[in-house]
Scaffold this active site. Structure first.
Site, PDB file in Angstrom:
ATOM      1  N   HIS A  56       0.604  -1.095  -0.150  1.00 42.74           N
ATOM      2  CA  HIS A  56       0.072  -0.268   0.113  1.00 42.74           C
ATOM      3  C   HIS A  56       1.533   1.497  -0.420  1.00 42.74           C
ATOM      4  O   HIS A  56       0.745   2.223   0.911  1.00 42.74           O
ATOM      5  CB  HIS A  56      -0.772   0.081   1.148  1.00 42.74           C
ATOM      6  N   HIS A  63       1.308   4.783  -2.008  1.00 44.97           N
ATOM      7  CA  HIS A  63       1.376   5.948  -3.139  1.00 44.97           C
ATOM      8  C   HIS A  63       2.270   6.735  -4.442  1.00 44.97           C
ATOM      9  O   HIS A  63       2.570   7.186  -4.038  1.00 44.97           O
ATOM     10  CB  HIS A  63       0.162   6.867  -3.112  1.00 44.97           C
ATOM     11  N   ASP A 113       2.102   9.374  -6.586  1.00 43.59           N
ATOM     12  CA  ASP A 113       1.696  10.325  -6.469  1.00 43.59           C
ATOM     13  C   ASP A 113       2.248  10.949  -4.871  1.00 43.59           C
ATOM     14  O   ASP A 113       2.517  12.289  -4.884  1.00 43.59           O
ATOM     15  CB  ASP A 113       0.823  11.205  -6.847  1.00 43.59           C
ATOM     16  N   GLY A 141     -10.062   8.091  -1.764  1.00 47.70           N
ATOM     17  CA  GLY A 141     -10.852   9.686  -1.437  1.00 47.70           C
ATOM     18  C   GLY A 141     -11.508   9.767  -0.020  1.00 47.70           C
ATOM     19  O   GLY A 141     -11.589   8.335   0.790  1.00 47.70           O
ATOM     20  N   HIS A 197     -10.010   1.328  -0.290  1.00 51.17           N
ATOM     21  CA  HIS A 197      -9.755   2.498   1.047  1.00 51.17           C
ATOM     22  C   HIS A 197     -10.911   2.513   2.383  1.00 51.17           C
ATOM     23  O   HIS A 197     -11.976   3.159   1.668  1.00 51.17           O
ATOM     24  CB  HIS A 197      -8.704   3.661   0.928  1.00 51.17           C
ATOM     25  N   GLU A 200     -10.841   4.172   7.468  1.00 48.50           N
ATOM     26  CA  GLU A 200      -9.434   4.669   7.325  1.00 48.50           C
ATOM     27  C   GLU A 200      -9.952   5.637   8.148  1.00 48.50           C
ATOM     28  O   GLU A 200      -9.213   6.172   9.186  1.00 48.50           O
ATOM     29  CB  GLU A 200      -8.643   5.694   6.405  1.00 48.50           C
TER      30      GLU A 200
HETATM   31 ZN   LIG Z   1      -3.995   4.302   0.876  1.00 48.35          ZN
END
Ligand SMILES: [Zn+2]
Length: 332
Positions: free
Chosen positions: A19, A21, A23, A188, A217, A220
């Site tokens: 996991h 990202h 970016d 998101g 996701h 969280e």
């Molecule tokens: Zn994430």
């Protein structure tokens, strides 16, 4: 000092990262270089100043954390060379950290400037489509794999606030299935559920139909009901974070029984100051966790810090050959 060196020994073992990202893992120097080359404006002029601006030092909200992307994504998005470069450099950085297998995720739409409804980061319209973004990232990752002798696979993200992108995302997962793309993700704002945005659901149905692996996701920031939706409606096989699963005892027990894999980032998540129910650490209560840095440049040293967790958690990272973590990998 003795403790630190023993942690270093443990953490020098080969690692798997599931996991992270793309970016959120761009070298700050690369942002500065590309900005200069493209004549893009940044709020500051040096790497050190930029680090101060985008690195999260103190706990804050998830929104404030994500706002950091506004500072630099306009520099990278829409530029072919830059996109390929960040993918290749990502593999190099992972290899240096001792990672031998990584699944890196990103939204192809957030790096494009054409063929996207609502072009992101206030870019002017150009000619780089989400499809070509995936091709460029694949090229960069493959180059890195050859050069640094590790495996790098990718996961394409749907964005909760842009349901109209989700159909494209699953189509790209299908198209590039044999070129390193191993799964679909949904990222998101977790307050945007799939009931209100059925396009996400349709994309995940298509993923199930075509044998595309699925992660979401969930839990969280959002409540356990988001995790429930991820697993029951979207048929997620792994859950991104999932901490708040612990608030729903029945769901928690059910997912434990199913051997659900939680992609957790204990340290990576702490800047958002979220409350992990049931345990001060959370992770050992969640059962089968895999750890990831999530967004690494915004939190230097997180991978290192993860190693100071108690041994059952640490083993999740270090003893990657353990049977269940092997089952969690999606790449060939
Ligand atoms: Zn994430």
């Amino acid at each position: 000092m003795a403790d630190r060196s023993s942690e270093q020994v443990v953490f020098s073992k080969p690692k798997v990262e599931l996991h992270v990202h793309l970016d959120g893992a761009i070298r700050v120097q690369t942002i500065m270089d590309v900005a200069k080359m493209r004549g893009k404006t940044l709020p500051v002029n040096t790497v050190e100043e930029m680090k101060k601006r985008i690195i999260v030092e103190k706990p804050g909200t998830l929104t404030s954390f994500l706002e950091k992307f506004n500072e630099y994504m306009h520099v990278i998005a829409g530029d072919r060379e830059a996109i390929k470069r960040i993918a290749r450099e990502f593999v190099e950085d992972k290899a240096k950290e001792g990672v031998i297998y990584v699944e890196v995720r990103y939204s192809p739409h957030l790096l494009a400037n054409s063929g996207v409804k609502e072009i992101p980061w206030n870019q002017e319209e150009g000619d780089l489509s989400p499809d070509e973004v995936v091709r460029l990232v694949n090229e960069g990752l493959s180059e890195g794999e050859r050069e640094f002798k590790i495996k790098a696979r990718s996961i394409l993200c749907c964005m909760r606030h842009m349901p109209s992108w989700s159909k494209d995302v699953v189509e790209l997962c299908k198209k590039y299935k044999d070129e390193g793309v191993v799964a679909i993700d949904l990222a998101g704002d977790e307050s945007l559920n799939c009931e209100a945005n059925p396009e996400h659901m349709e994309a995940y149905e298509e993923a199930v139909r075509c044998g595309i692996h699925r992660t979401v996701h969930a839990g969280e920031v959002g409540p356990a009901s988001v995790v429930k939706e991820a697993v029951e409606v979207l048929k997620a096989e792994r859950v991104g974070h999932g901490y708040r699963t612990l608030e729903d005892d029945d769901l928690y027990k059910k997912l434990l029984a199913q051997n659900m894999h939680f992609e957790s980032s204990r340290v990576g998540s702490s800047p958002c100051n979220r409350k992990v129910a049931g345990s001060s650490l959370g992770l050992d209560s969640l059962g089968r966790c895999v750890l990831g840095q999530d967004t690494s440049p915004c939190a230097p040293g997180w991978l290192w810090l993860q190693c100071s967790l108690p041994s059952p958690v640490c083993e999740c990272v270090c003893e990657w050959v353990d049977d269940w973590i092997c089952k969690a990998l999606w790449g060939p």
